[in-house]
Design a protein around this motif. Structure first.
Motif, PDB file in Angstrom:
ATOM      1  N   ASP A 176       0.823  -1.217   0.000  1.00 53.04           N
ATOM      2  CA  ASP A 176       0.000   0.000   0.000  1.00 53.04           C
ATOM      3  C   ASP A 176       0.855   1.265   0.000  1.00 53.04           C
ATOM      4  N   MET A 177       2.170   1.108  -0.178  1.00 55.93           N
ATOM      5  CA  MET A 177       3.094   2.242  -0.234  1.00 55.93           C
ATOM      6  C   MET A 177       4.342   1.818  -0.982  1.00 55.93           C
ATOM      7  N   ASN A 178       5.131   2.807  -1.357  1.00 52.53           N
ATOM      8  CA  ASN A 178       6.413   2.540  -1.990  1.00 52.53           C
ATOM      9  C   ASN A 178       7.414   3.581  -1.521  1.00 52.53           C
ATOM     10  N   PHE A 179       8.674   3.274  -1.705  1.00 53.97           N
ATOM     11  CA  PHE A 179       9.741   4.242  -1.503  1.00 53.97           C
ATOM     12  C   PHE A 179      10.445   4.449  -2.832  1.00 53.97           C
ATOM     13  N   HIS A 180      10.801   5.694  -3.107  1.00 50.64           N
ATOM     14  CA  HIS A 180      11.470   6.049  -4.346  1.00 50.64           C
ATOM     15  C   HIS A 180      12.687   6.910  -4.043  1.00 50.64           C
ATOM     16  N   ILE A 181      13.592   6.970  -5.004  1.00 57.08           N
ATOM     17  CA  ILE A 181      14.657   7.976  -4.995  1.00 57.08           C
ATOM     18  C   ILE A 181      14.521   8.783  -6.270  1.00 57.08           C
ATOM     19  N   LEU A 182      14.407  10.096  -6.110  1.00 56.54           N
ATOM     20  CA  LEU A 182      14.272  11.012  -7.236  1.00 56.54           C
ATOM     21  C   LEU A 182      15.565  11.815  -7.350  1.00 56.54           C
ATOM     22  N   THR A 183      16.111  11.888  -8.570  1.00 54.97           N
ATOM     23  CA  THR A 183      17.378  12.580  -8.793  1.00 54.97           C
ATOM     24  C   THR A 183      17.233  13.595  -9.923  1.00 54.97           C
ATOM     25  N   PHE A 184      17.741  14.808  -9.678  1.00 56.19           N
ATOM     26  CA  PHE A 184      17.696  15.901 -10.659  1.00 56.19           C
ATOM     27  C   PHE A 184      19.121  16.287 -11.032  1.00 56.19           C
ATOM     28  N   ASP A 185      19.387  16.418 -12.317  1.00 57.03           N
ATOM     29  CA  ASP A 185      20.630  17.035 -12.743  1.00 57.03           C
ATOM     30  C   ASP A 185      20.597  18.517 -12.395  1.00 57.03           C
ATOM     31  N   PRO A 186      21.771  19.160 -12.227  1.00 51.58           N
ATOM     32  CA  PRO A 186      21.770  20.600 -11.941  1.00 51.58           C
ATOM     33  C   PRO A 186      20.960  21.375 -12.977  1.00 51.58           C
ATOM     34  N   GLY A 187      20.048  22.206 -12.515  1.00 51.94           N
ATOM     35  CA  GLY A 187      19.201  22.999 -13.391  1.00 51.94           C
ATOM     36  C   GLY A 187      17.908  22.328 -13.804  1.00 51.94           C
ATOM     37  N   ALA A 188      17.771  21.034 -13.506  1.00 54.26           N
ATOM     38  CA  ALA A 188      16.556  20.303 -13.894  1.00 54.26           C
ATOM     39  C   ALA A 188      15.449  20.514 -12.867  1.00 54.26           C
ATOM     40  N   GLY A 189      14.209  20.237 -13.294  1.00 51.06           N
ATOM     41  CA  GLY A 189      13.081  20.393 -12.393  1.00 51.06           C
ATOM     42  C   GLY A 189      11.910  19.542 -12.822  1.00 51.06           C
ATOM     43  N   HIS A 190      10.886  19.477 -11.971  1.00 53.09           N
ATOM     44  CA  HIS A 190       9.663  18.775 -12.336  1.00 53.09           C
ATOM     45  C   HIS A 190       9.086  19.358 -13.635  1.00 53.09           C
ATOM     46  N   PRO A 191       8.458  18.534 -14.463  1.00 49.29           N
ATOM     47  CA  PRO A 191       7.848  19.066 -15.690  1.00 49.29           C
ATOM     48  C   PRO A 191       6.576  19.858 -15.438  1.00 49.29           C
ATOM     49  N   PHE A 192       5.982  19.708 -14.246  1.00 49.26           N
ATOM     50  CA  PHE A 192       4.798  20.486 -13.882  1.00 49.26           C
ATOM     51  C   PHE A 192       4.672  20.475 -12.366  1.00 49.26           C
ATOM     52  N   ILE A 193       3.862  21.375 -11.818  1.00 45.07           N
ATOM     53  CA  ILE A 193       3.606  21.406 -10.375  1.00 45.07           C
ATOM     54  C   ILE A 193       2.537  20.376 -10.059  1.00 45.07           C
ATOM     55  N   GLU A 194       2.897  19.403  -9.218  1.00 48.26           N
ATOM     56  CA  GLU A 194       1.993  18.300  -8.915  1.00 48.26           C
ATOM     57  C   GLU A 194       0.994  18.681  -7.824  1.00 48.26           C
ATOM     58  N   THR A 195      -0.225  18.176  -7.958  1.00 50.73           N
ATOM     59  CA  THR A 195      -1.260  18.320  -6.936  1.00 50.73           C
ATOM     60  C   THR A 195      -1.996  16.994  -6.859  1.00 50.73           C
ATOM     61  N   HIS A 196      -1.843  16.257  -5.743  1.00 52.52           N
ATOM     62  CA  HIS A 196      -2.395  14.905  -5.686  1.00 52.52           C
ATOM     63  C   HIS A 196      -2.741  14.494  -4.256  1.00 52.52           C
ATOM     64  N   VAL A 197      -3.483  13.417  -4.149  1.00 53.74           N
ATOM     65  CA  VAL A 197      -3.971  12.942  -2.859  1.00 53.74           C
ATOM     66  C   VAL A 197      -2.860  12.320  -2.010  1.00 53.74           C
ATOM     67  N   GLN A 198      -1.801  11.820  -2.635  1.00 57.35           N
ATOM     68  CA  GLN A 198      -0.738  11.151  -1.886  1.00 57.35           C
ATOM     69  C   GLN A 198       0.053  12.151  -1.031  1.00 57.35           C
ATOM     70  N   GLU A 199       0.560  11.663   0.089  1.00 56.29           N
ATOM     71  CA  GLU A 199       1.445  12.461   0.929  1.00 56.29           C
ATOM     72  C   GLU A 199       2.849  11.861   0.886  1.00 56.29           C
TER      73      GLU A 199
END
Length: 258
Positions: A176-199
């Motif tokens: 019912d859950m997961n763990f992730h690792i998110l990595t950004f190169d310098p200057g990179a960012g999310h493609p959009f601002i997320e809005t969702h039910v998950q915390e």
């Protein structure tokens, strides 16, 4: 351990927006006396008192530090997770012994107690998590999972090659859950601002950035902790010269409750 009396005005980058989001910086962390943890510095990061449905900890185990007698979690309806930020620890779960170095992790299903011991000559640091498991009728139960994030291939996030993700747990409805690792190169960012039910509860492993939290841009860096509540707008840009990376939890695979 904390330093003595400061030579400058007291200040903090931490931000607490009860039930919405929080940025907790390492300078303000205090030691919590948690039964069973010996020779450890235990800081409780998120809890229901903050508005989270889970509890996150950052634990420094000094040389010889452990919880060998009492263990961690283990209630019949509570699942848990450990990620090694630095050092080397031994974990016993389901009567099996595992040794983890930096990037190593273990997920314990409900009813499984985790016994932790620092086997490093110096300090070790671990990110700990627990929450109540949400059972799914007709679905098999989750199982014990171990691994090391360094052995997992990165996948492009939403088709963005400068931003990549790793899944640490199986994408199976037993979980019912997961763990992730998110990595950004310098200057990179999310493609959009997320809005969702998950915390989320996120611990920054490297780099610096600015994080959009409830449409406020907040500077963040290695060692910071971020809690993001349900429906809080969120996105990140990496800044500086190093990659920005963080490990975080996400509730998934379940419908919303009424």
């Amino acid at each position: 351990m904390k330093n003595g009396f400061p030579d400058k005005l007291l200040e903090s980058r931490s931000i607490i927006k009860q039930g919405l989001y929080a940025l907790i910086t390492p300078e303000g962390l205090v030691n919590n006396s948690v039964p069973g943890f010996e020779n450890c510095y235990v800081s409780i990061l998120s809890s229901p008192r903050l508005g989270a449905s889970f509890v996150d900890y950052i634990v420094t185990l000094y040389e010889g530090g452990h919880n060998k007698e009492r263990g961690f979690a283990g209630d019949a309806d509570v699942e848990s997770f450990l990620y090694v930020v630095e050092g080397e620890v031994k974990v016993i779960a389901e009567d099996k012994e595992h040794t983890f170095t930096e990037g190593g992790y273990i997920y314990c299903p409900p009813g499984t107690k985790m016994f932790i011991e620092n086997v490093n000559k110096g300090d070790s640091k671990v990110f700990l998590y627990k929450q109540k498991y949400k059972e799914l009728e007709g679905q098999s139960k989750p199982w014990l999972v171990t691994g090391n994030a360094n052995d997992i291939e990165e996948i492009e996030y939403e088709g963005t090659k400068e931003m990549r993700i790793k899944d640490l747990l199986p994408t199976d409805f037993a979980f019912d859950m997961n763990f992730h690792i998110l990595t950004f190169d310098p200057g990179a960012g999310h493609p959009f601002i997320e809005t969702h039910v998950q915390e989320h509860g996120a611990y920054l492993l490297s780099g610096e950035g600015v994080y959009n939290l409830d449409n406020e841009w907040v500077p963040v860096k290695k060692g910071d902790y971020i809690f993001m509540g349900p429906y809080v707008q969120q996105a990140c840009y990496a800044v500086g010269r190093d990659k920005l990376s963080y490990v975080y939890s996400k509730d998934c695979n379940r419908d919303a409750d009424l």
